[in-house]
Structure formats: structure tokens, C-alpha cells
Design an enzyme around this catalytic site. Structure first.
Site, PDB file in Angstrom:
ATOM      1  N   ASP A  94       0.825  -1.207   0.000  1.00 20.29           N
ATOM      2  CA  ASP A  94       0.000   0.000   0.000  1.00 20.29           C
ATOM      3  C   ASP A  94       0.859   1.256   0.000  1.00 20.29           C
ATOM      4  O   ASP A  94       2.094   1.207   0.002  1.00 20.29           O
ATOM      5  CB  ASP A  94      -1.015  -0.013   1.152  1.00 20.29           C
ATOM      6  CG  ASP A  94      -0.393   0.146   2.534  1.00 20.29           C
ATOM      7  OD1 ASP A  94       0.768   0.609   2.632  1.00 20.29           O
ATOM      8  OD2 ASP A  94      -1.065  -0.170   3.528  1.00 20.29           O
ATOM      9  N   LYS A 109      -4.082   3.454  -1.314  1.00 17.94           N
ATOM     10  CA  LYS A 109      -5.283   4.270  -1.155  1.00 17.94           C
ATOM     11  C   LYS A 109      -4.887   5.660  -0.698  1.00 17.94           C
ATOM     12  O   LYS A 109      -4.063   5.820   0.194  1.00 17.94           O
ATOM     13  CB  LYS A 109      -6.233   3.661  -0.117  1.00 17.94           C
ATOM     14  CG  LYS A 109      -6.746   2.282  -0.477  1.00 17.94           C
ATOM     15  CD  LYS A 109      -7.594   1.718   0.648  1.00 17.94           C
ATOM     16  CE  LYS A 109      -8.091   0.319   0.330  1.00 17.94           C
ATOM     17  NZ  LYS A 109      -8.855  -0.258   1.441  1.00 17.94           N
ATOM     18  N   MET A 153      -4.851   9.389  10.355  1.00 15.53           N
ATOM     19  CA  MET A 153      -5.430   9.744   9.041  1.00 15.53           C
ATOM     20  C   MET A 153      -6.464  10.864   9.169  1.00 15.53           C
ATOM     21  O   MET A 153      -7.479  10.856   8.478  1.00 15.53           O
ATOM     22  CB  MET A 153      -6.066   8.511   8.378  1.00 15.53           C
ATOM     23  CG  MET A 153      -5.147   7.312   8.270  1.00 15.53           C
ATOM     24  SD  MET A 153      -5.999   5.800   7.771  1.00 15.53           S
ATOM     25  CE  MET A 153      -7.016   5.471   9.214  1.00 15.53           C
TER      26      MET A 153
END
Length: 243
Positions: free
Chosen positions: A34, A56, A169
Site C-alpha cells: 500500500d 489508497k 489519518m
């Protein structure tokens, strides 16, 4: 029989990769990785290893999660050793549990390899201990980015008495997060730190309060982590990495 290693890559500094994670990276026939996994880790792979990127970013996913699950499964059908490499730890907002369930339902053997989570390591690199005698005896780790399609699972009222709160995040929701915390009774001058690109050479920490941190930190590059609590005041004394 194939095996899939759902592997934590740590928070960014390649030297924080565990010995076990490094071993399976070197054994892997295919590595599915990722955005938050340090790409330098891939240089440790053997010749002929296949790399599949499924990263992502906010509002942009290379593949949705259900398709990532299938990519892992298909790789297991064709290879002996599959490494699913994730930033941080695979079970701390890493969807490793979903991937493990998908594999178990299809009779594919898997193992979790824990990674050093950014929730603790990134504040530590910034000189902010998540617990400290005489200041805090607990910490809470919260997602800072929920799905826009789902009903929020965050119960803000529960945060009233928390010692340390770490949002992962959450930079794009920083304004919302600070306003919510003030609405439940946190003081406007309650200390906050935003740490950008933690444990990496370009790490940057911005210190402020619930009232002003949004304006001070909103333009920092991601990934970024938010720390709320009195422990933030220790940054000045304990900051070692950025110096």
C-alpha cells in the site's frame, strides 16, 4: 500450500521493520503493498518477485477493498508465499481482519505479522510520549477518517476525560475534530500536535491548541497524525529526531 502473510511495515522508517517481516519480504513470490509502506522495503525482495500496488489516498483508491481481497486471494492461488504489506500494523485501521476473513472463507492459510503502529511510534519520534507518569495513564487511538457512506461510529462524548487521544489519518478532518472536542468541553487552549510524515527524514511537528491548530497545520503534507493531550507539552524537552 500457499500462505499469505498479512504484514505490518511499520510507520515509515525502514529500520522499524521487524525481523520477521523482513524475512517474509525476502521469501515472497509476490508482494501486494500500500501507499504507506516504505517503498525501499521492496528492494529487499528476491529477484523475480512480483509487486502489486493497491494504495489508497483520500478520495482516490487504486482498488476498493473487496477487489484488494480478491487480488490477494488470486495471488495465493498462483504463488507459494504472498506478502500483503501494510503501513503500520495490519490490524490498526489496516483492514487486515477483513482480508484474513476473506482468505479463511476460501481455505487459504494466512498469518498476521504485527508492525510497529504509527499511533505510538510517530509521537515517540516527535518526543511526545503517549503516556507519562504524573500526566497521563491512558491513551485512545481513533480513526480520523471514517467512510462518508457509513453512519459515524465515533462517540465524541466518551472523549471528555481521555488523557491522550491519537487520531490517525485525520488531517483532512482536523477542523471538524478540533471543533467536536471543544463542543464536548475540552478547553480551547488544550494542547494539540500534528505530526506530518512521522519517522521519515522530512518529519515535521506543529504544536498548537484546539483553537488554533487547524490554521497552523492544515497545509502539512500527509500522512499526518494528531495528538491531543497534556503530553504534547513534553515535545519541547524530548524532541530528538527532528533536531
Amino acid at each position: 500450500m500457499a500462505i499469505v502473510y498479512l504484514t505490518g511495515a511499520g510507520p515509515g522508517d525502514i529500520e522499524l521493520l521487524t525481523v520477521k517481516a523482513l524475512r517474509v519480504v525476502r521469501e515472497a513470490d509476490v508482494i501486494i503493498y500500500d501507499r504507506l509502506a516504505n517503498p525501499d522495503i521492496l528492494e529487499e525482495a528476491k529477484n523475480g518477485c512480483e509487486f502489486i500496488y493497491v494504495g489508497k489516498e483520500d478520495s482516490h483508491h487504486t482498488l476498493p477493498q473487496d477487489e484488494i481481497n480478491e487480488v490477494i486471494y488470486q495471488a495465493a492461488l498462483k504463488n507459494d508465499v504472498v506478502v500483503r504489506l501494510k503501513g503500520g500494523d495490519p490490524l490498526v485501521f489496516g483492514r487486515g481482519g477483513e482480508e484474513g476473513i476473506y482468505l479463511r472463507e476460501r481455505n487459504v492459510k494466512f498469518e498476521f505479522i504485527p508492525g510497529i503502529t504509527s499511533a505510538i511510534a510517530v509521537p515517540e519520534y516527535a518526543g511526545i510520549p503517549v503516556t507519562h507518569r504524573g500526566i497521563t495513564v491512558s491513551f485512545r487511538v481513533v480513526t480520523g477518517h471514517e467512510s462518508k457512506k457509513a453512519h459515524s461510529q465515533i462517540h465524541w462524548e466518551n472523549f471528555k476525560t481521555d488523557d491522550t487521544i491519537i487520531f490517525l489519518m485525520g488531517l483532512h478532518n482536523l477542523d471538524k475534530i478540533t471543533k467536536k472536542l471543544m463542543q464536548i468541553g475540552k478547553a480551547k487552549d488544550h494542547p494539540v500536535a500534528v505530526i506530518s510524515r512521522g519517522t521519515r527524514p522530512d518529519e515535521k511537528t506543529v504544536i498548537g491548541t484546539l483553537e488554533n491548530i487547524y490554521e497552523k497545520a492544515k497545509d502539512l503534507p500527509t500522512p499526518a497524525l494528531i495528538v491531543v493531550g497534556e503530553v504534547v507539552k513534553l515535545h519541547e524537552q524530548l524532541n530528538w529526531f527532528e533536531q
